[in-house]
Scaffold this active site. Structure first.
Site, short mmCIF file in Angstrom:
data_model
loop_
_atom_site.label_atom_id
_atom_site.label_comp_id
_atom_site.label_asym_id
_atom_site.label_seq_id
_atom_site.Cartn_x
_atom_site.Cartn_y
_atom_site.Cartn_z
N SER A 265 32.77 0.81 -71.26
CA SER A 265 33.60 1.80 -70.55
C SER A 265 32.89 3.14 -70.39
O SER A 265 33.19 3.90 -69.48
CB SER A 265 34.92 2.00 -71.29
N ASP B 209 41.48 11.17 -77.23
CA ASP B 209 40.38 10.25 -76.93
C ASP B 209 39.09 11.07 -76.96
O ASP B 209 38.80 11.82 -76.03
CB ASP B 209 40.59 9.61 -75.56
N HIS C 195 35.60 8.89 -74.54
CA HIS C 195 35.37 8.96 -73.09
C HIS C 195 35.36 10.41 -72.62
O HIS C 195 35.75 11.31 -73.35
CB HIS C 195 36.45 8.15 -72.36
#
Length: 427
Positions: A162, A406, A409
């Protein structure tokens, strides 16, 4: 005894230059030995030639211009970017109030909601105005027209996890703004996604392969990392989709970091998932990367395909790493870390050394995009609480909880744009 009447032989005096040279050599050996004892950073893991500057700037000048680049008055004496000579990881983030991203998460329709921080409620904007300045060379700005000309008639494929999707979406957004609406298209797939720039006959693609090698969690993701099993010697089923590509950009890291040990399996899943062996993570990672390297060396023609590898993207999950002992993860961070060579617990140097050693032994040249050190400073650039979980945007109440941040990311636009700035300069 010397016979009487004979003269003693005169003492031989060494010329002064020889004495000085000998002392310098001994000092150099001592310094080199001391260097070898020190723990390697990302710059020393991936070796670069060193180039002298045209002039030497004073320390006071560095301090004066540390924050505000737009109003800098000193003469830039750095050499033009050369991937063979410039250690791009050695530098600093400089605030530039006049710097404007080439896109926004409103103007680029291809950004996952997971990375769309502004849409998700992020109000501060300073994180968008930091630019990376290598110490010894000038890094050219990202030029979308130049990027598309370099991709004319070519396929560019990003392969990985990702974070690699983060970089792929950044690259697409950086170039799509100069392409007319009817001359571009996007086809999304669960594993393989393709952006087309029709007038350039070019594609910018992403292929989901979080370990590069195969696992029981590639397609149907297993949420519990303890149940994931990696086939460290098998890659062909995925890799058959990576041939016939002009530029390949690989990464793999974060999915390996689920614990101190990894369940590794040799051979097929045909007999079930029995027979796996638990290995220390760096050992399993080395087996997996060797399988990838063997595939590249046996399959890729370097005259037709260029190969790149993006180093690990750091996670910022322990605020104590940058001195915020009372903080929680990267929650509410709005500025980069200023400490030179900051390195937190979210980047594993053993894993980075594995990449360097494997790449060094390969027959096919692999260009390493070293993003780790520059990203280590950017505790402010993550999606944090301006993200989604389970396909839903965090509510206002959930955003108030730092545990929901998060810190893996990155916001887009944001830090991955600089990764692609370096990548384009290497192209």
């Amino acid at each position: 005894m010397i016979p009487s009447g004979t003269m003693k032989p005169p003492r031989v005096k060494l010329p002064v230059p020889i004495i000085i040279t000998t002392i310098c050599v001994l000092l150099f050996i001592a310094v080199l030995y001391a260097e070898r004892l020190s723990f390697p950073n990302s710059s020393s893991i991936f070796k670069f030639k060193t180039c002298t500057r045209k002039h030497t700037k004073s320390k006071s000048s560095d301090k004066k211009n540390e924050e505000v680049f737009a109003n800098a008055s000193w003469t830039d004496d750095r050499f033009d970017f050369d991937p063979e000579e410039c250690n791009v990881a050695n530098g600093k983030w400089v605030f530039n109030s006049s710097l404007k991203p080439l896109y926004s998460d409103s103007s680029c329709p291809y950004i996952d909601r997971q990375f769309s921080c502004v849409k998700n409620g992020r109000n501060d904007s300073d994180y968008l105005h930091w630019e990376w300045q290598p110490e010894d060379c000038t890094l050219p700005p990202f030029n979308p027209e130049l990027a598309l000309k370099k991709l004319q008639g070519k396929r560019l494929l990003f392969v990985g996890d990702s974070l690699q999707r983060n970089q792929w979406e950044s690259f697409v957004c950086l170039v799509q703004g100069v392409i007319p609406e009817k001359k571009k298209s996007m086809k999304r797939g669960r594993v393989h996604s393709v952006f087309k720039a029709k007038e350039y006959n070019a594609t910018i693609e992403f292929y989901w392969a979080p370990f590069l090698v195969e696992s029981n969690s590639d397609i149907h993701i297993i949420g519990d990392p303890k149940k994931r099993i990696i086939k460290v010697d098998e890659i062909t089923e995925r890799a058959k989709n990576w041939t016939g590509v002009d530029i390949l950009v690989f990464n793999t890291y974060v999915w390996w970091m689920s614990g101190l040990r990894v369940k590794a399996l040799w051979g097929s899943f045909a007999n079930g998932e029995e027979g796996y062996e638990e290995l220390d993570t760096p050992v399993a990672y080395k087996f997996g990367l060797r399988t990838w390297a063997n595939w590249v060396d046996s399959t890729i023609d370097p005259n037709k395909t260029r190969v790149f590898f993006t180093t690990m993207s750091p996670a910022h999950t322990k605020s104590a790493d940058w001195g915020h002992k009372d903080g929680i993860k990267c929650f509410n961070e709005t500025k980069p870390v200023k400490k030179k060579n900051h390195w937190g617990s979210g980047s594993n140097k053993d894993m980075m050394s594995v990449v360097a050693k494997v790449v060094k032994r390969m027959k096919v040249p692999v260009n390493v995009i070293n993003i780790t050190q520059i990203s280590e400073y950017r505790i402010d650039g993550h999606s944090s609480v301006y993200s989604e979980t389970g396909g839903k945007i965090l509510t206002e109440e959930e955003r108030a909880n730092p545990r929901n941040a998060d810190c893996i990311h990155w916001c887009l636009p944001g830090v991955p744009d600089t990764w692609n700035q370096i990548f384009l300069a290497m192209l």
